[in-house]
Design a protein around this motif. Structure first.
Motif, PDB file in Angstrom:
ATOM      1  N   ARG A   3       0.850  -1.140  -0.052  1.00 19.73           N
ATOM      2  CA  ARG A   3      -0.060  -0.038  -0.069  1.00 19.73           C
ATOM      3  C   ARG A   3       0.931   1.214  -0.044  1.00 19.73           C
ATOM      4  NH1 ARG A   3      -3.552  -1.532   3.413  1.00 19.73           N
ATOM      5  NH2 ARG A   3      -4.753  -2.228   2.005  1.00 19.73           N
ATOM      6  N   ARG A   4       0.652   2.360  -0.675  1.00 23.35           N
ATOM      7  CA  ARG A   4       1.372   3.377  -0.912  1.00 23.35           C
ATOM      8  C   ARG A   4       0.242   4.682  -0.467  1.00 23.35           C
ATOM      9  NH1 ARG A   4       2.393   1.786  -6.479  1.00 23.35           N
ATOM     10  NH2 ARG A   4       1.620   3.991  -7.161  1.00 23.35           N
ATOM     11  N   ASP A   5       0.989   5.551   0.155  1.00 24.01           N
ATOM     12  CA  ASP A   5       0.344   6.680   0.553  1.00 24.01           C
ATOM     13  C   ASP A   5      -0.018   7.544  -0.495  1.00 24.01           C
ATOM     14  OD1 ASP A   5       0.527   6.173   3.267  1.00 24.01           O
ATOM     15  OD2 ASP A   5       2.265   7.430   3.312  1.00 24.01           O
ATOM     16  N   GLY A   6      -1.490   8.031  -0.828  1.00 17.71           N
ATOM     17  CA  GLY A   6      -1.862   8.997  -1.754  1.00 17.71           C
ATOM     18  C   GLY A   6      -2.306   8.042  -3.064  1.00 17.71           C
TER      19      GLY A   6
ATOM     20  N   SER B 298      -4.831   5.214  -4.288  1.00 17.76           N
ATOM     21  CA  SER B 298      -5.695   3.949  -3.671  1.00 17.76           C
ATOM     22  C   SER B 298      -5.455   2.741  -4.205  1.00 17.76           C
ATOM     23  CB  SER B 298      -7.123   4.308  -4.485  1.00 17.76           C
ATOM     24  OG  SER B 298      -7.211   4.031  -5.625  1.00 17.76           O
TER      25      SER B 298
END
Length: 289
Positions: free
Chosen positions: A204-207, A209
């Motif tokens: 999962r990556r910030d910013g 979805s």
């Protein structure tokens, strides 16, 4: 492969039985995933409420059961009543229950595995955090089972960590001669399940979805010719995005299985994110979400 003779998914109706089981063991699979193994004589045939009840049965990797918990405010456990092949549900007070996908069922050993994502403070998650071997719980279902298609040209399985039990279960015995492309978004590399083969792991990556990450990964595939099957599950917004991907791939509605397992809170910045996802979606969620 040719898809001549393609058989779409088939929905089976199953008799519903309320079973009183006990916890056999508890194992942490990854930092955010805990496996609770249930067992007990009532996984077999038994008699209750004047009815001869059938043994536990499951036909498909994304079959699910309902777990029943005491009301969080009153601490009173309310259960449905067993009838012949179905349950009668009281309205007031309504039973407190949560649905969980079956990770594994070993009939010979008499064991039922359920995997719990340990995040938030929900009833089921809190139970999984603290439960110990020997403790009891009531379980009902599966009520239905969807048998996967036969002779599809390809499969795509995609979702977040809540979809992992079903994805991993599918990959335990993948279809012969059918390419299977599986993708899962997890919080961290430590949440990758090394014992499960065939998954493309996405951290999962910030910013960004989860749906965007999954859509990008699916978009890089070179799919075989022919009609394929797509199974998608996870957070409701992610499922919305992936339904648009399925449409772009030309997946027929009969060959799409989409399930929203949970929903992000719709407050503050998350509300803006949800509205953005709605704008990107081309279809509404399936009725089972």
């Amino acid at each position: 492969m040719s898809t001549e003779g393609l058989v779409p998914p088939e929905l089976l109706e199953l008799p519903v039985v309320l079973r009183h089981l006990h916890v056999v063991r508890v194992v942490d699979i990854t930092p955010h995933m805990r496996r609770v193994t249930l067992g007990g004589e009532q996984l077999g045939a038994f008699r209750a409420e004047g009815f001869d009840l059938t043994p536990f049965v499951t036909h498909n990797p994304d079959d699910f059961v309902k777990l029943f918990f005491p009301d969080p405010e009153t601490d009173v456990l309310t259960l449905p009543e067993q009838d012949d092949g179905h349950l009668d549900w009281p309205r007031r007070p309504a039973p407190t229950h949560r649905s969980y996908t079956i990770r594994r069922y070993d009939e010979a050993a008499g064991e039922l595995d359920l995997d719990f994502v340990l995040h938030g403070d929900g009833i089921a998650g809190e139970w999984a955090r603290t439960v110990q071997p020997g403790e009891k719980i009531h379980v009902a279902g599966p009520r239905t089972s969807t048998v996967p298609p036969k002779r599809a040209a390809w499969w795509i399985l995609a979702g977040d960590e809540t979809a992992l039990p079903a994805i991993a279960h599918y990959l335990d015995a993948p279809p012969a001669d059918t390419p299977v492309f599986a993708f899962a978004v997890v919080p961290d590399a430590a949440d990758e399940q090394a014992e499960v083969e065939g998954i493309t792991w996405l951290t999962r990556r910030d910013g960004v979805s989860d749906g965007k990450q999954l859509a990008d990964a699916i978009g890089e595939l070179s799919l075989p010719e022919g009609e394929g099957w797509m199974w998608i599950a996870g957070e409701a917004g992610t499922v919305r995005e992936l339904r648009a991907v399925a449409k772009a791939l030309g997946v027929d509605k009969s060959m799409l299985d989409a399930s929203g397992y949970w929903r992000q809170p719709v407050t503050g910045g998350v509300l803006k994110r949800v509205r953005t996802l709605r704008a990107q979606a081309t279809e509404t969620l399936a009725g089972r979400i």
